[in-house]
Enzyme design. Structure first.
Site, PDB file in Angstrom:
ATOM      1  N   GLU A   1       0.885  -1.178   0.000  1.00 22.67           N
ATOM      2  CA  GLU A   1       0.000   0.000   0.000  1.00 22.67           C
ATOM      3  C   GLU A   1       0.911   1.212   0.000  1.00 22.67           C
ATOM      4  O   GLU A   1       1.356   1.667   1.052  1.00 22.67           O
ATOM      5  CB  GLU A   1      -0.887  -0.008   1.255  1.00 22.67           C
TER       6      GLU A   1
ATOM      7  N   CYS B   1      -2.239   9.279   1.968  1.00 24.67           N
ATOM      8  CA  CYS B   1      -1.864   8.649   0.691  1.00 24.67           C
ATOM      9  C   CYS B   1      -2.861   9.066  -0.377  1.00 24.67           C
ATOM     10  O   CYS B   1      -2.531   9.135  -1.558  1.00 24.67           O
ATOM     11  CB  CYS B   1      -1.823   7.138   0.844  1.00 24.67           C
TER      12      CYS B   1
HETATM   13  P1  NAD Z   1       7.898   5.589   4.775  1.00 27.26           P
HETATM   14  O1  NAD Z   1       8.014   4.830   3.499  1.00 27.26           O
HETATM   15  O2  NAD Z   1       8.962   6.550   5.122  1.00 27.26           O
HETATM   16  O3  NAD Z   1       7.817   4.569   6.007  1.00 27.26           O
HETATM   17  C1  NAD Z   1       6.793   3.614   6.107  1.00 27.26           C
HETATM   18  C2  NAD Z   1       7.248   2.492   7.024  1.00 27.26           C
HETATM   19  O4  NAD Z   1       8.294   1.766   6.381  1.00 27.26           O
HETATM   20  C3  NAD Z   1       7.835   2.983   8.354  1.00 27.26           C
HETATM   21  O5  NAD Z   1       7.433   2.110   9.387  1.00 27.26           O
HETATM   22  C4  NAD Z   1       9.328   2.888   8.105  1.00 27.26           C
HETATM   23  O6  NAD Z   1      10.092   2.763   9.279  1.00 27.26           O
HETATM   24  C5  NAD Z   1       9.385   1.608   7.272  1.00 27.26           C
HETATM   25  N1  NAD Z   1      10.612   1.432   6.485  1.00 27.26           N
HETATM   26  C6  NAD Z   1      11.378   2.386   5.900  1.00 27.26           C
HETATM   27  N2  NAD Z   1      12.428   1.809   5.275  1.00 27.26           N
HETATM   28  C7  NAD Z   1      12.314   0.475   5.454  1.00 27.26           C
HETATM   29  C8  NAD Z   1      13.089  -0.649   5.052  1.00 27.26           C
HETATM   30  N3  NAD Z   1      14.205  -0.533   4.336  1.00 27.26           N
HETATM   31  N4  NAD Z   1      12.668  -1.883   5.406  1.00 27.26           N
HETATM   32  C9  NAD Z   1      11.521  -2.042   6.118  1.00 27.26           C
HETATM   33  N5  NAD Z   1      10.770  -1.008   6.558  1.00 27.26           N
HETATM   34  C10 NAD Z   1      11.154   0.232   6.224  1.00 27.26           C
HETATM   35  O7  NAD Z   1       6.477   6.295   4.764  1.00 27.26           O
HETATM   36  P2  NAD Z   1       5.908   7.385   5.771  1.00 27.26           P
HETATM   37  O8  NAD Z   1       6.597   8.674   5.558  1.00 27.26           O
HETATM   38  O9  NAD Z   1       5.809   6.818   7.144  1.00 27.26           O
HETATM   39  O10 NAD Z   1       4.398   7.501   5.235  1.00 27.26           O
HETATM   40  C11 NAD Z   1       4.033   8.235   4.122  1.00 27.26           C
HETATM   41  C12 NAD Z   1       3.981   7.364   2.882  1.00 27.26           C
HETATM   42  O11 NAD Z   1       3.105   6.265   3.073  1.00 27.26           O
HETATM   43  C13 NAD Z   1       3.422   8.120   1.700  1.00 27.26           C
HETATM   44  O12 NAD Z   1       4.130   7.751   0.558  1.00 27.26           O
HETATM   45  C14 NAD Z   1       1.975   7.657   1.646  1.00 27.26           C
HETATM   46  O13 NAD Z   1       1.367   7.804   0.392  1.00 27.26           O
HETATM   47  C15 NAD Z   1       2.146   6.218   2.018  1.00 27.26           C
HETATM   48  N6  NAD Z   1       0.895   5.644   2.515  1.00 27.26           N
HETATM   49  C16 NAD Z   1       0.225   4.784   1.699  1.00 27.26           C
HETATM   50  C17 NAD Z   1      -0.995   4.264   2.117  1.00 27.26           C
HETATM   51  C18 NAD Z   1      -1.782   3.348   1.233  1.00 27.26           C
HETATM   52  O14 NAD Z   1      -2.675   2.688   1.741  1.00 27.26           O
HETATM   53  N7  NAD Z   1      -1.516   3.296  -0.055  1.00 27.26           N
HETATM   54  C19 NAD Z   1      -1.506   4.599   3.377  1.00 27.26           C
HETATM   55  C20 NAD Z   1      -0.776   5.456   4.183  1.00 27.26           C
HETATM   56  C21 NAD Z   1       0.431   5.977   3.738  1.00 27.26           C
END
Ligand code: NAD
Length: 521
Positions: free
Chosen positions: A276, A310
């Protein structure tokens, strides 16, 4: 002896944290497994901040690799028991979890508002989403149905059935710190799975509070130990979870870059992923639209949650005859948006999550202008307010600006003008992401064209509804770089189970499929 008098903010913070037996400035365990918090996690200590002031709220002891391994092991142990519990009884536990969130709705909403910065009404809505998905999952627990398929062989029965998967790794984003993980765990639990949760390290207190609710409800039940929590940086704790052979499914919510990382890691060990990821969502307003509806939807989509959904509206595509009039209405509506403390009732836009997010906003706007964009509203960082406040911005952009293809996770709205619906659809579909989209029109033909196979290419396509604020009854997710995963309602539950095709022979012959002959005595 001097007595420190608490300021209004301090009192508020004390009360909000106190509701979950947390206190400002304290050091808290961010690791839990086996139904209890770990006393001495092996990872580094990370700080969590009040986005309204930039002050430290608390210090979190994060997970080390050994904690992740232990959390998964405890999840496996709980799974061995939990998968044998009849699904409707698993649903009964999820019903109680939903009630746990009902009882703590206001406390949790206030904590979400405090640590994440979304306004209270949206924070309440977020907790409501957890309650709603629990209700849905309770019903689903009696409907984990397979199917019977006509067998080509005499005296044979061909069926399809569904079994629990194991420990589901949930990696979640800061912007929906309880709802989106809830879409996963409520279904995963009724499906017979257990959970290892790595939340965002930007919202650790919210996940600790949620974990406390899981513990309170599941203690002494068959689900005790079903929820493990491993707070920590993505690059360390997240990677450890991705690499763990015992985790058959990763549900990952985050940026498109995260999705690439997860895809590669799970592919290496042939595990499954529900992705997602980021959106870059467009609203199209045609000349025959109800402009009142459209204005309200665009303001909520672009400014709501400070542009940190998102599904936030990032691109506005206007048909030329109404473009000027619509922008006048829109900027007038933007002027009425009060920016400030998300816990105050009159506030419509709170702070961004972090100083990094403010930098992304600042750099994003600078790059847009460098590429030919023209800021027509807002664009300032509100340094004077303290914390991470910015103004929402509207930018007249050109479709060929490379930055239009990116998701800048801040309240910035690109505006474009087009002549026809065909052009609008092409522009809406022209970005790598494919999450949410909305068309405003009163013309049936245009609406159906938008929803047809040659219309919007997003996982969510709306008519006279903005891009943001989906109900949990439908399957939620997006196409292309958004990852293709589906969560929440419809048949999303199937993602949390393994499908099994079974052929039963109740005859005395052994006919082979496709009429193959293989005569042996
Ligand atoms: P992010 O990608 O920075 O982090 C998301 C999660 O991934 C965090 O828990 C982070 O610690 C983890 N993470 C980061 N690098 C990783 C790795 N190498 N291995 C495993 N885990 C890792 O996102 P964010 O800033 O927390 O949230 C915003 C983003 O999330 C936006 O792009 C938004 O569109 C997206 N989002 C999507 C949905 C959806 O349902 N499509 C819903 C909510 C947010």
């Amino acid at each position: 002896m001097s007595t420190k008098v608490a300021t209004g903010r301090e009192t508020k913070v004390n009360e909000i944290l106190g509701a979950f037996a947390l206190s400002p400035g304290s050091t808290v365990s961010g690791v839990a497994y086996g139904g209890a918090f770990a006393t001495n996690p092996a990872g580094a200590v990370l700080d969590t901040f009040d986005p309204c002031t930039g002050e430290v709220l608390a210090h979190i002891q994060t997970a080390g690799e050994s904690d992740v391994a232990r959390a998964v092991a405890e999840g496996e142990k709980a799974f061995v028991r939990w998968r044998t519990v009849p699904a409707p009884q698993r649903g009964e536990i999820v019903r109680r979890l939903g009630n746990g969130f009902r009882q703590r709705k206001e406390d949790l909403a206030r904590l979400i508002s405090l640590e994440n910065g979304k306004i209270l009404t949206e924070a309440r809505g977020e907790v409501q989403e957890v309650i709603d998905i629990c209700d849905l999952a309770v019903g689903q627990s009696r409907q984990l149905f397979g199917k019977e398929i006509a067998s080509e062989r005499r005296d044979h029965r061909l069926i399809e059935q569904w079994h629990p998967l194991g420990v589901v790794g949930i990696i979640s984003a800061f912007n929906f710190p309880v709802a989106v993980p809830g879409w996963g765990w409520a279904l995963a639990l009724v499906c017979g799975d257990t959970i290892a949760w790595k939340p965002s390290s930007l919202t650790p207190l919210i996940s600790i509070a949620a974990q406390k609710i899981y513990h309170e409800v599941t203690a002494g039940t068959d689900a005790e130990g079903a929820f493990s929590l491993v707070i920590g940086r993505g690059g360390a704790v997240g990677e450890a979870l991705l690499a763990d052979q015992r985790v058959p499914l990763i549900q990952a919510t985050g940026s498109c870059a995260l999705g690439e990382r997860v895809s590669a890691a799970v592919a290496r060990r042939s595990a499954k992923a529900i992705l997602e990821l980021g959106g870059n969502n467009a609203v199209v307003v045609l000349a025959d639209a109800d402009l009142n509806l459209a204005t309200r939807a665009v303001v909520f989509g672009a400014v709501g949650t400070a542009g940190q959904r998102c599904t936030s509206t990032r691109r506005l595509i206007l048909q030329k005859p109404i473009a000027e009039k619509f922008l006048e209405r829109l900027t007038a509506a933007y002027r009425t948006v009060s920016i400030g403390d998300p816990l105050e009732a009159q506030t419509l836009m709170g702070p961004l999550i972090s100083s990094d997010a403010v930098n992304d906003y600042r750099e994003g706007l600078a790059e847009m202008q460098k590429q030919g964009g023209h800021v027509i509203y807002g664009g300032s960082v509100l340094d004077g307010k303290g914390g991470y406040f910015v103004e929402p911005a509207i930018v007249k952009s050109k479709a060929d600006m490379p930055i239009v293809r990116e998701e800048v996770f801040a309240p910035i709205l690109h505006v474009f003008e087009v002549d026809t619906i065909e052009e609008a659809i092409e522009l809406s579909n022209s970005v790598p992401q494919g999450l949410s989209s909305g068309l405003f029109t009163t013309n049936l033909t245009s609406a159906e064209r938008w929803l047809s196979a040659t219309g919007s290419d997003c996982g969510i396509a709306n008519v006279n509804v903005g891009t943001s604020g989906a109900e949990i009854g439908g399957a939620f997710g997006g196409e292309k770089a958004t990852g293709g995963g589906r969560q929440a309602g419809s048949d999303a539950w199937k993602g949390y189970m393994r499908r099994q095709t079974c052929t039963i022979n109740y005859g005395s012959e052994l006919p082979l499929a496709q009429g193959v002959s293989f005569p042996v005595d």
